[in-house]
Design a protein around this motif. Structure first.
Motif, PDB file in Angstrom:
ATOM      1  N   PHE A  18       1.462 -25.470 137.714  1.00 37.35           N
ATOM      2  CA  PHE A  18       2.653 -25.823 138.486  1.00 37.35           C
ATOM      3  C   PHE A  18       2.701 -25.169 139.864  1.00 37.35           C
ATOM      4  CE2 PHE A  18       7.370 -25.183 139.172  1.00 37.35           C
ATOM      5  CZ  PHE A  18       7.606 -26.487 139.588  1.00 37.35           C
ATOM      6  N   TYR A  19       2.684 -23.838 139.930  1.00 39.15           N
ATOM      7  CA  TYR A  19       2.825 -23.172 141.229  1.00 39.15           C
ATOM      8  C   TYR A  19       1.720 -23.602 142.188  1.00 39.15           C
ATOM      9  CZ  TYR A  19       5.966 -19.892 138.767  1.00 39.15           C
ATOM     10  OH  TYR A  19       6.974 -19.319 138.032  1.00 39.15           O
ATOM     11  N   ALA A  20       0.494 -23.603 141.688  1.00 42.77           N
ATOM     12  CA  ALA A  20      -0.640 -23.982 142.545  1.00 42.77           C
ATOM     13  C   ALA A  20      -0.545 -25.445 142.965  1.00 42.77           C
ATOM     14  CB  ALA A  20      -1.956 -23.720 141.815  1.00 42.77           C
ATOM     15  N   SER A  21      -0.087 -26.300 142.059  1.00 44.61           N
ATOM     16  CA  SER A  21       0.041 -27.726 142.384  1.00 44.61           C
ATOM     17  C   SER A  21       1.106 -27.962 143.452  1.00 44.61           C
ATOM     18  CB  SER A  21       0.371 -28.527 141.127  1.00 44.61           C
ATOM     19  OG  SER A  21      -0.692 -28.469 140.199  1.00 44.61           O
ATOM     20  N   VAL A  22       2.192 -27.190 143.400  1.00 43.55           N
ATOM     21  CA  VAL A  22       3.227 -27.309 144.436  1.00 43.55           C
ATOM     22  C   VAL A  22       2.660 -26.879 145.785  1.00 43.55           C
ATOM     23  CG1 VAL A  22       5.450 -26.420 145.238  1.00 43.55           C
ATOM     24  CG2 VAL A  22       5.154 -27.038 142.825  1.00 43.55           C
ATOM     25  N   GLU A  23       1.875 -25.823 145.798  1.00 40.70           N
ATOM     26  CA  GLU A  23       1.265 -25.380 147.062  1.00 40.70           C
ATOM     27  C   GLU A  23       0.324 -26.447 147.611  1.00 40.70           C
ATOM     28  OE1 GLU A  23       2.274 -22.889 148.685  1.00 40.70           O
ATOM     29  OE2 GLU A  23       3.526 -22.038 147.097  1.00 40.70           O
ATOM     30  N   GLN A  24      -0.435 -27.089 146.741  1.00 38.88           N
ATOM     31  CA  GLN A  24      -1.338 -28.151 147.180  1.00 38.88           C
ATOM     32  C   GLN A  24      -0.568 -29.390 147.627  1.00 38.88           C
ATOM     33  OE1 GLN A  24      -3.734 -28.216 143.560  1.00 38.88           O
ATOM     34  NE2 GLN A  24      -5.473 -27.355 144.660  1.00 38.88           N
ATOM     35  N   LEU A  25       0.579 -29.626 147.007  1.00 39.07           N
ATOM     36  CA  LEU A  25       1.432 -30.746 147.423  1.00 39.07           C
ATOM     37  C   LEU A  25       1.966 -30.526 148.834  1.00 39.07           C
ATOM     38  CD1 LEU A  25       3.184 -33.312 146.768  1.00 39.07           C
ATOM     39  CD2 LEU A  25       4.911 -31.723 145.911  1.00 39.07           C
ATOM     40  N   ASP A  26       2.455 -29.324 149.088  1.00 38.46           N
ATOM     41  CA  ASP A  26       3.085 -29.034 150.377  1.00 38.46           C
ATOM     42  C   ASP A  26       2.078 -28.803 151.500  1.00 38.46           C
ATOM     43  OD1 ASP A  26       5.520 -29.293 149.177  1.00 38.46           O
ATOM     44  OD2 ASP A  26       6.005 -27.151 149.136  1.00 38.46           O
ATOM     45  N   PHE A  81       8.953 -18.748 145.222  1.00 38.22           N
ATOM     46  CA  PHE A  81       9.688 -19.074 144.014  1.00 38.22           C
ATOM     47  C   PHE A  81      10.920 -19.937 144.272  1.00 38.22           C
ATOM     48  CE2 PHE A  81       7.239 -15.341 142.650  1.00 38.22           C
ATOM     49  CZ  PHE A  81       6.648 -15.877 141.512  1.00 38.22           C
ATOM     50  N   SER A  82      11.497 -19.818 145.450  1.00 40.26           N
ATOM     51  CA  SER A  82      12.635 -20.688 145.761  1.00 40.26           C
ATOM     52  C   SER A  82      12.189 -22.151 145.792  1.00 40.26           C
ATOM     53  CB  SER A  82      13.265 -20.298 147.094  1.00 40.26           C
ATOM     54  OG  SER A  82      12.327 -20.419 148.158  1.00 40.26           O
ATOM     55  N   ARG A  83      10.991 -22.388 146.281  1.00 37.14           N
ATOM     56  CA  ARG A  83      10.448 -23.749 146.318  1.00 37.14           C
ATOM     57  C   ARG A  83      10.125 -24.241 144.902  1.00 37.14           C
ATOM     58  NH1 ARG A  83      10.304 -28.867 147.811  1.00 37.14           N
ATOM     59  NH2 ARG A  83       8.215 -29.704 148.179  1.00 37.14           N
ATOM     60  N   TYR A  84       9.553 -23.372 144.078  1.00 41.90           N
ATOM     61  CA  TYR A  84       9.229 -23.774 142.710  1.00 41.90           C
ATOM     62  C   TYR A  84      10.511 -24.085 141.931  1.00 41.90           C
ATOM     63  CZ  TYR A  84       5.052 -21.209 144.206  1.00 41.90           C
ATOM     64  OH  TYR A  84       3.973 -20.748 144.922  1.00 41.90           O
ATOM     65  N   LYS A  85      11.545 -23.285 142.176  1.00 39.74           N
ATOM     66  CA  LYS A  85      12.830 -23.521 141.512  1.00 39.74           C
ATOM     67  C   LYS A  85      13.436 -24.846 141.962  1.00 39.74           C
ATOM     68  CE  LYS A  85      17.237 -21.254 140.513  1.00 39.74           C
ATOM     69  NZ  LYS A  85      18.085 -20.064 140.742  1.00 39.74           N
ATOM     70  N   GLU A  86      13.290 -25.137 143.240  1.00 36.42           N
ATOM     71  CA  GLU A  86      13.804 -26.404 143.783  1.00 36.42           C
ATOM     72  C   GLU A  86      13.125 -27.599 143.111  1.00 36.42           C
ATOM     73  OE1 GLU A  86      13.605 -28.909 147.987  1.00 36.42           O
ATOM     74  OE2 GLU A  86      12.829 -26.864 147.872  1.00 36.42           O
ATOM     75  N   LYS A 294      13.157 -33.147 155.043  1.00 42.52           N
ATOM     76  CA  LYS A 294      11.848 -32.502 155.172  1.00 42.52           C
ATOM     77  C   LYS A 294      11.084 -33.239 156.269  1.00 42.52           C
ATOM     78  CE  LYS A 294       9.411 -30.855 151.762  1.00 42.52           C
ATOM     79  NZ  LYS A 294       8.520 -30.744 150.564  1.00 42.52           N
ATOM     80  N   TYR A 295      10.630 -32.477 157.256  1.00 46.63           N
ATOM     81  CA  TYR A 295       9.964 -33.070 158.411  1.00 46.63           C
ATOM     82  C   TYR A 295       8.470 -33.268 158.163  1.00 46.63           C
ATOM     83  CZ  TYR A 295      14.321 -32.067 160.881  1.00 46.63           C
ATOM     84  OH  TYR A 295      15.632 -32.024 161.270  1.00 46.63           O
ATOM     85  N   SER A 296       7.840 -33.973 159.065  1.00 40.26           N
ATOM     86  CA  SER A 296       6.413 -34.272 158.926  1.00 40.26           C
ATOM     87  C   SER A 296       5.540 -33.032 158.984  1.00 40.26           C
ATOM     88  CB  SER A 296       5.973 -35.262 160.016  1.00 40.26           C
ATOM     89  OG  SER A 296       6.317 -34.768 161.307  1.00 40.26           O
ATOM     90  N   ASP A 297       6.059 -31.944 159.571  1.00 43.16           N
ATOM     91  CA  ASP A 297       5.304 -30.689 159.599  1.00 43.16           C
ATOM     92  C   ASP A 297       5.620 -29.815 158.381  1.00 43.16           C
ATOM     93  OD1 ASP A 297       7.871 -29.861 160.145  1.00 43.16           O
ATOM     94  OD2 ASP A 297       7.400 -28.878 162.049  1.00 43.16           O
ATOM     95  N   PHE A 298       6.335 -30.401 157.404  1.00 46.18           N
ATOM     96  CA  PHE A 298       6.667 -29.766 156.119  1.00 46.18           C
ATOM     97  C   PHE A 298       7.755 -28.698 156.227  1.00 46.18           C
ATOM     98  CE2 PHE A 298       2.601 -31.703 155.329  1.00 46.18           C
ATOM     99  CZ  PHE A 298       2.733 -32.220 154.053  1.00 46.18           C
ATOM    100  N   THR A 299       8.338 -28.511 157.403  1.00 52.74           N
ATOM    101  CA  THR A 299       9.523 -27.654 157.480  1.00 52.74           C
ATOM    102  C   THR A 299      10.700 -28.407 156.885  1.00 52.74           C
ATOM    103  OG1 THR A 299      10.042 -28.439 159.719  1.00 52.74           O
ATOM    104  CG2 THR A 299       8.702 -26.435 159.509  1.00 52.74           C
ATOM    105  N   GLN A 300      11.703 -27.657 156.471  1.00 55.85           N
ATOM    106  CA  GLN A 300      12.807 -28.267 155.726  1.00 55.85           C
ATOM    107  C   GLN A 300      14.147 -27.804 156.274  1.00 55.85           C
ATOM    108  OE1 GLN A 300      12.335 -28.625 151.369  1.00 55.85           O
ATOM    109  NE2 GLN A 300      14.311 -27.604 151.216  1.00 55.85           N
ATOM    110  N   SER A 333       9.699 -36.218 163.179  1.00 59.89           N
ATOM    111  CA  SER A 333       9.755 -37.335 162.240  1.00 59.89           C
ATOM    112  C   SER A 333       9.942 -36.786 160.830  1.00 59.89           C
ATOM    113  CB  SER A 333       8.490 -38.188 162.336  1.00 59.89           C
ATOM    114  OG  SER A 333       7.342 -37.420 162.056  1.00 59.89           O
ATOM    115  N   VAL A 334      10.401 -37.646 159.914  1.00 59.13           N
ATOM    116  CA  VAL A 334      10.850 -37.199 158.596  1.00 59.13           C
ATOM    117  C   VAL A 334      10.000 -37.819 157.502  1.00 59.13           C
ATOM    118  CG1 VAL A 334      12.780 -37.331 156.957  1.00 59.13           C
ATOM    119  CG2 VAL A 334      13.216 -36.808 159.381  1.00 59.13           C
TER     120      VAL A 334
END
Length: 360
Positions: A18-26, A81-86, A294-300, A333-334
């Motif tokens: 899970f944690y690693a997959s979220v990092e690869q997603l983002d 962890f805030s991202r994983y919780k989200e 969430k923007y195209s540069d992955f900032t939120q 862009s979003v």
């Protein structure tokens, strides 16, 4: 002794790395590469490893130094962890579309009792497949699942076809399955206990089943009775859900980034319709409306507004979403938009624990 109906229909959903997959997603640059969340090549401990890293023997709870030695080209990333919780809360929202009997074990796994479910689907296996498909379609993450008549069996089953698979143990398969299962594969039997079992000639479920209750209690104390029961398919632990939710949300990730606010408002209408369906289905209302961008540069970015009255219908909260979107200029862009309602009318209620009785 044969198991007797009626049987519960329990699903154990376990996210894959899970944690690693979220990092690869983002961060698309990490996809297909060995990733360790936490630790470093100098110090610290690995919290999670991607499947690419696991091929080299990297595991959670391993020191970063050893992980680097096993996989010299491993990439260490700091945990968020805030991202994983989200993300975990979004996965649970999918679960709640099928049943309110959801018992989270951690951010990345949960039990669901779908004996009676909101879809009226008699097949727990098909529900598990649909849930896994939705997690992929809506969040681009993979999950595995185990399906059986109790929590113990569902938990064991979810490990069998990982990653990105599922296993069903039907009632008539329970005893044969357990008899051939190595004791080290029994959930809750760690390395020390497994070694003790091996030293006493217990290698499989059948070996365990052939021991008397008194013998097992003598060897393992109170746990002996637990082992005596589980190898016979008996596990009476109920799915214990906390029915009080803090927020309900809906969101969408777009195939192409959006730069026009007109297009965004159109997409937000569809998202608002989905959120209304979820609010009505859960018989819930909320006072705080939040727009997630969430923007195209992955900032939120999030923008929120709280009102005096409880809201539930699209016609009530969509004008606020429009106001939030247009209140300031978008910086890029979003790629994702989401809407949530929080400050719910359920928050004043006490948590409700539902007790389920198992009969065998």
């Amino acid at each position: 002794m044969e198991l007797q109906p009626p049987f519960r229909k329990i699903i154990h959903v376990d996210m894959d790395a899970f944690y690693a997959s979220v990092e690869q997603l983002d961060n698309p640059d990490l996809r297909g590469k060995p990733v360790a969340v936490g630790g470093s090549e100098i110090r610290g401990v690995v919290s999670a490893a991607s499947y690419e890293a696991r091929k080299f023997g990297v595991r959670s709870a391993m020191s970063g130094v050893l992980a680097k030695k096993k996989c010299p080209h491993i990439i260490f990333v700091k945990p968020r962890f805030s991202r994983y919780k989200e993300i975990s809360s979004k996965i649970r929202e999918i679960f709640y579309d099928y049943t309110d009997l959801v018992e989270p074990l951690s951010l990345d796994e949960a039990y669901l009792d779908v004996t009676e479910n909101k879809k009226g689907n008699p097949s727990a296996s098909l529900i598990a497949q649909e849930i896994r498909d939705r997690i992929w379609q809506e969040l681009e993450l993979r999950a595995s699942a185990g399906i059986s008549i109790n929590k113990f069996l569902a938990k064991v089953a979810s490990d069998i076809n990982k990653p990105n698979g599922q296993k069903t143990i039907n009632p008539n398969e329970v005893i044969p399955f357990l008899e051939q299962l190595p004791v080290g594969k029994f959930y809750g039997v760690g390395k020390v206990t497994a070694a003790k079992m091996h030293n006493n000639g217990i290698f499989t479920g059948l070996d365990l089943k052939n021991r008397s209750l008194d013998d097992l209690v003598l060897l393992f104390g109170k746990s002996g009775k637990h082992y005596y029961n589980i190898v016979r398919g008996i596990h009476k632990s109920e799915v214990k859900p906390d029915l009080v939710r803090k927020s309900i949300a809906a969101e969408r990730t777009f195939n192409e980034n959006l730069s026009s606010e007109v297009f965004m408002l159109k997409k937000l209408e569809y998202i608002a319709e989905e959120l209304e369906r979820r609010m009505v289905r859960s018989k819930t209302k909320g006072k705080t409306v939040t727009l997630k961008i969430k923007y195209s540069d992955f900032t939120q970015q999030t923008r929120s507004k709280t009102v005096d009255d409880f809201l539930q219908k699209k016609e009530e909260f969509y004008p606020l979403i429009k106001e939030l979107l247009l209140q300031e200029r978008l910086k890029n862009s979003v790629r994702l938009l989401g809407i949530s309602l929080s400050n719910l009318d359920t928050e004043k209620r006490e948590p409700v624990w539902i007790q389920l009785k198992f009969e065998f």
